[in-house]
Structures are given as structure tokens and as C-alpha cells.
Design an enzyme around this catalytic site. Structure first.
Site, PDB file in Angstrom:
ATOM      1  CD  GLU A  92     -11.173   2.867  -3.031  1.00  0.00           C
ATOM      2  OE1 GLU A  92     -11.165   1.689  -3.445  1.00  0.00           O
ATOM      3  OE2 GLU A  92     -10.394   3.253  -2.142  1.00  0.00           O
ATOM      4  NE  ARG A 132      -3.711  -2.613   2.216  1.00  0.00           N
ATOM      5  CZ  ARG A 132      -4.582  -1.678   1.833  1.00  0.00           C
ATOM      6  NH1 ARG A 132      -5.016  -1.641   0.589  1.00  0.00           N
ATOM      7  NH2 ARG A 132      -5.015  -0.781   2.697  1.00  0.00           N
ATOM      8  NE  ARG A 153      -3.762   2.374   0.707  1.00  0.00           N
ATOM      9  CZ  ARG A 153      -3.618   3.691   0.539  1.00  0.00           C
ATOM     10  NH1 ARG A 153      -2.491   4.191   0.072  1.00  0.00           N
ATOM     11  NH2 ARG A 153      -4.601   4.510   0.839  1.00  0.00           N
TER      12      ARG A 153
END
Length: 196
Positions: A81, A115, A73
Site C-alpha cells: 500500500e 475493477r 487491478r
């Protein structure tokens, strides 16, 4: 009746009656050391590998030399998004920059989804910053305290310049930040459904 004579037979009884100091054998020093470790900034680590996929404008998968796959990330930014305006454009921009290339990820933590959160460098170029400079990600102010002060300023300035130049998502009159978009989607999913 308890007696404490220096009698060899009473040694065990005396040891059982006297409490031992074993909880913190070094006393306050152990507590102080623990506090220093707990509040000290995390040491940054580097991960090197090839980008094998790009999920969106701020998340990629990196395969290291040991063939271990790491979900990364991008730190300090939040890209639209995929279903938002410029979401796919942001993804394609990041993919064009790093897909199939060997990168170095400078990181200090994992997020709640497991992540790695880090800054991707390609030939010493900050890819995260490039996303902001292109107007394809926001500087993520919610987590800016995790950035070094100079980096925080650089990212903020990059967003200001991209906005002023109306690059990428800043072409929209009122772009919706992805954190607000996610919050609205979450609220919609929790709203009671009506059947007509």
C-alpha cells in the site's frame, strides 16, 4: 362431476385440468447446459489502451480507443500500500514501465469494486511479473488458483528469487504483506476511540 368425452366443447376444460411442461422445455438438457456454462473457465478477453494514471503498484487506469476509462487491478500480485514501506517505490516502478504507453490487458473478471482484474502486457512483456521480479509486489497466493498453472509457478519462482536477492521490499527484515496491513488498518478503524 368431470367427464373427458371427445366432445369439442370439453376441449378447453380438459386443457385447463392437464398441467403443461413449460418450466424447462428441454428438460434435463437445459439444466446440463447451464451447469457446463457455470463451471467452465471464463473466456479471457483483451483490452488495449493507453495507461493514463498509476494509482499504486498494482492498479492503473487505461483509456481505450473509444475514450472509455478502465480501472485495472493487476492479477496475481499484491503490491505494498502507498503508506507502507516500498509502497511509493512500487508505484514509481510501475509508472516508469507503463505510464503513457499503450498496453494490452488480458483479463477474465471484475473484482468486487468493479475493477478489471488482468495481466498487463507491454510489447508482450508481463508487467505484473516484472513487479514481482523487482521485489515490489508479492505473488498473491490467495488468488493463485485463478492463474494458469505455468504462470502460477513462474510468479512463485520470481518471488523466491527476488526474496533471495533481497530486492525491493525484501530488503526489510520482516516485510508486512499488504493484505495483513489492510486487515490491521481495518481493525484499527473499527476499534473504539478513547477520549482523554
Amino acid at each position: 362431476v368431470l367427464r373427458y368425452p371427445d366432445h369439442p366443447g370439453m376441449t378447453e376444460a380438459k386443457e385447463r385440468l392437464v398441467p403443461k411442461r413449460a418450466v424447462f422445455p428441454w428438460g434435463g438438457a437445459a439444466i446440463l447446459l447451464w451447469l457446463l456454462v457455470a463451471v467452465a473457465p471464463a473466456q479471457a478477453l483483451d483490452l488495449s489502451g493507453r495507461v493514463v494514471s498509476v494509482h499504486d503498484g498494482d492498479t492503473v487506469n487505461v483509456l481505450d480507443a473509444g475514450k472509455v476509462l478502465h480501472k485495472i487491478r493487476l492479477a496475481g500480485i499484491d503490491a505494498p500500500e502507498l503508506h507502507q514501506a516500498f509502497g511509493r517505490v512500487s508505484q514509481r516502478h510501475l509508472s516508469a514501465a507503463v505510464h503513457g504507453k499503450t498496453v494490452v490487458v488480458h483479463w477474465t473478471k471484475h473484482d468486487r469494486y468493479g475493477r478489471i482484474v488482468g495481466t498487463i502486457f507491454l510489447d508482450e512483456r508481463d508487467v505484473n511479473l516484472d513487479q514481482v521480479s523487482a521485489g515490489l509486489a508479492w505473488h498473491y497466493k490467495r488468488y493463485e488458483r485463478e492463474q494458469p498453472p505455468a504462470e502460477r509457478v513462474t510468479y512463485a519462482n520470481a518471488q523466491t528469487e527476488a526474496h533471495a536477492a533481497r530486492l525491493g521490499l525484501w530488503q526489510d527484515a520482516d516485510p508486512v504483506p499488504p493484505w495483513e496491513y489492510r486487515k490491521a488498518k481495518k481493525a484499527d478503524s473499527r476499534a473504539p476511540k478513547t477520549i482523554n
